[in-house]
Design an enzyme around this catalytic site. Sequence first.
Site, PDB file in Angstrom:
ATOM      1  N   ASP A  38     -44.420 -27.029  -9.958  1.00 21.44           N
ATOM      2  CA  ASP A  38     -45.044 -26.041 -10.842  1.00 21.44           C
ATOM      3  C   ASP A  38     -44.429 -26.127 -12.237  1.00 21.44           C
ATOM      4  O   ASP A  38     -43.218 -25.946 -12.397  1.00 21.44           O
ATOM      5  CB  ASP A  38     -44.821 -24.646 -10.257  1.00 21.44           C
ATOM      6  CG  ASP A  38     -45.611 -23.568 -10.989  1.00 21.44           C
ATOM      7  OD1 ASP A  38     -46.130 -23.842 -12.097  1.00 21.44           O
ATOM      8  OD2 ASP A  38     -45.704 -22.448 -10.452  1.00 21.44           O
ATOM      9  N   HIS A  41     -44.794 -24.043 -14.654  1.00 19.80           N
ATOM     10  CA  HIS A  41     -44.774 -22.731 -15.301  1.00 19.80           C
ATOM     11  C   HIS A  41     -43.396 -22.079 -15.301  1.00 19.80           C
ATOM     12  O   HIS A  41     -43.209 -20.941 -14.875  1.00 19.80           O
ATOM     13  CB  HIS A  41     -45.792 -21.803 -14.643  1.00 19.80           C
ATOM     14  CG  HIS A  41     -47.204 -22.257 -14.814  1.00 19.80           C
ATOM     15  ND1 HIS A  41     -47.779 -23.207 -13.994  1.00 19.80           N
ATOM     16  CD2 HIS A  41     -48.149 -21.917 -15.718  1.00 19.80           C
ATOM     17  CE1 HIS A  41     -49.028 -23.410 -14.386  1.00 19.80           C
ATOM     18  NE2 HIS A  41     -49.276 -22.655 -15.428  1.00 19.80           N
ATOM     19  N   CYS A  91     -49.538 -26.506 -19.408  1.00 22.09           N
ATOM     20  CA  CYS A  91     -49.204 -26.832 -18.018  1.00 22.09           C
ATOM     21  C   CYS A  91     -49.919 -28.080 -17.508  1.00 22.09           C
ATOM     22  O   CYS A  91     -49.334 -28.885 -16.786  1.00 22.09           O
ATOM     23  CB  CYS A  91     -49.456 -25.645 -17.089  1.00 22.09           C
ATOM     24  SG  CYS A  91     -51.098 -24.930 -17.172  1.00 22.09           S
TER      25      CYS A  91
END
Length: 382
Positions: A262, A264, A73
């Site tokens: 994000d 993820h 990430c």
Amino acid sequence: MDSLFTQNISDEPEDIPQTDEPVWVLGKKYNAIRELDAIRRDIRSKLWFTYRKNFVPIGGYNSTFTSDKGWGCMLRCGQMVLGQALIILHLGRDWQWSLETRNSTYLKILERFEDKRNAPFSIHQIALMGASEGKEVGQWFGPNTVAQVLKKLVVFDEWSSITIHVALDNTLIVNDILKQCRVEGGTTVEADGDAPLKAPSQWKPLLLLIPLRLGLSEINPIYINGLKTSFKIPQSLGVIGGKPTHALYFIGCVGNEVIYLDPHTTQKSGSVAKKLEEEEIEMDATYHCKFSGRIPIIEIDPSVALCFFCATEKDFKSLCKFIQEELITPEKQPLLELCAERLAQWSVEDVASEAIAASSFVDFEHVDPQCDTSDEDFELLG
């Protein structure tokens, strides 16, 4: 019909609050009530890099790393910062993406980040270059490690035409950066051009990354105003950071909240190529996030890296002026220091060679432990 209408209302995303407070997205000011669609178009035009799966193994065919889920990430956040720098340089800050976009320069930028070995800024290149920073493939990066790795990788991609400077010890040394960017044969670019053009200014466009530690286990409230102010700077490329074990790319703020992209989400790997086939069009859409997230700024991890892009020397001097007047002078405890010259007792980096090769990096054993921003501080971000 009433129930359908109610359902649509309840499905309205909560990405941007309906407030009169200004919304800042990478140095640009918006009003959420009047300009909500414009804010969302701006955010969706940013390159969104996420976990991917089923790509060619990183490190050879004996490797089991065919996905970066669970560890990549921070690497993806680094890709987003670099990708946005290339978008601004080659297409402009106000350039907007749509599903119909087939701009050849945009496709050329995106190709540099695809999940394949020979892409200059692929997850493969970043992960493997991490070994030079003591990180094996599959290990978490911190903001400083990804900054150092990107600094090395940009040297090998002439078309991108940028240089990266990583400011250490919470200090920006102005003359170090001027020496790095004022190089003979500095280049700029022309939209849709295959080769860089010589720039009269002899200024190498600069991506500036400033790793900071803003507290021990949580962010010190004394730094919050300065951190929010950093998003208002016209040269802002946001902040690499996150929550513990959860790296995020912060691209703006509203009130006491930060807006983020994000990484993820695990998506399949694939190529956009020339974006002619239906599956290529669908793949392109996976690089753009429909709705951003937001969290209270007090909840972010104290390990961050401020990011700025200066396409010209004028941009850089303007940035320095803003930092001095807005981030340093008004604050009791500024985020960083701004110095004209490196102090004599500091360990000296060979700035001239860095401007040419950008291959050297600081030996953290020789950094003042009080100011150490090495990745021992950043291990929590994965």
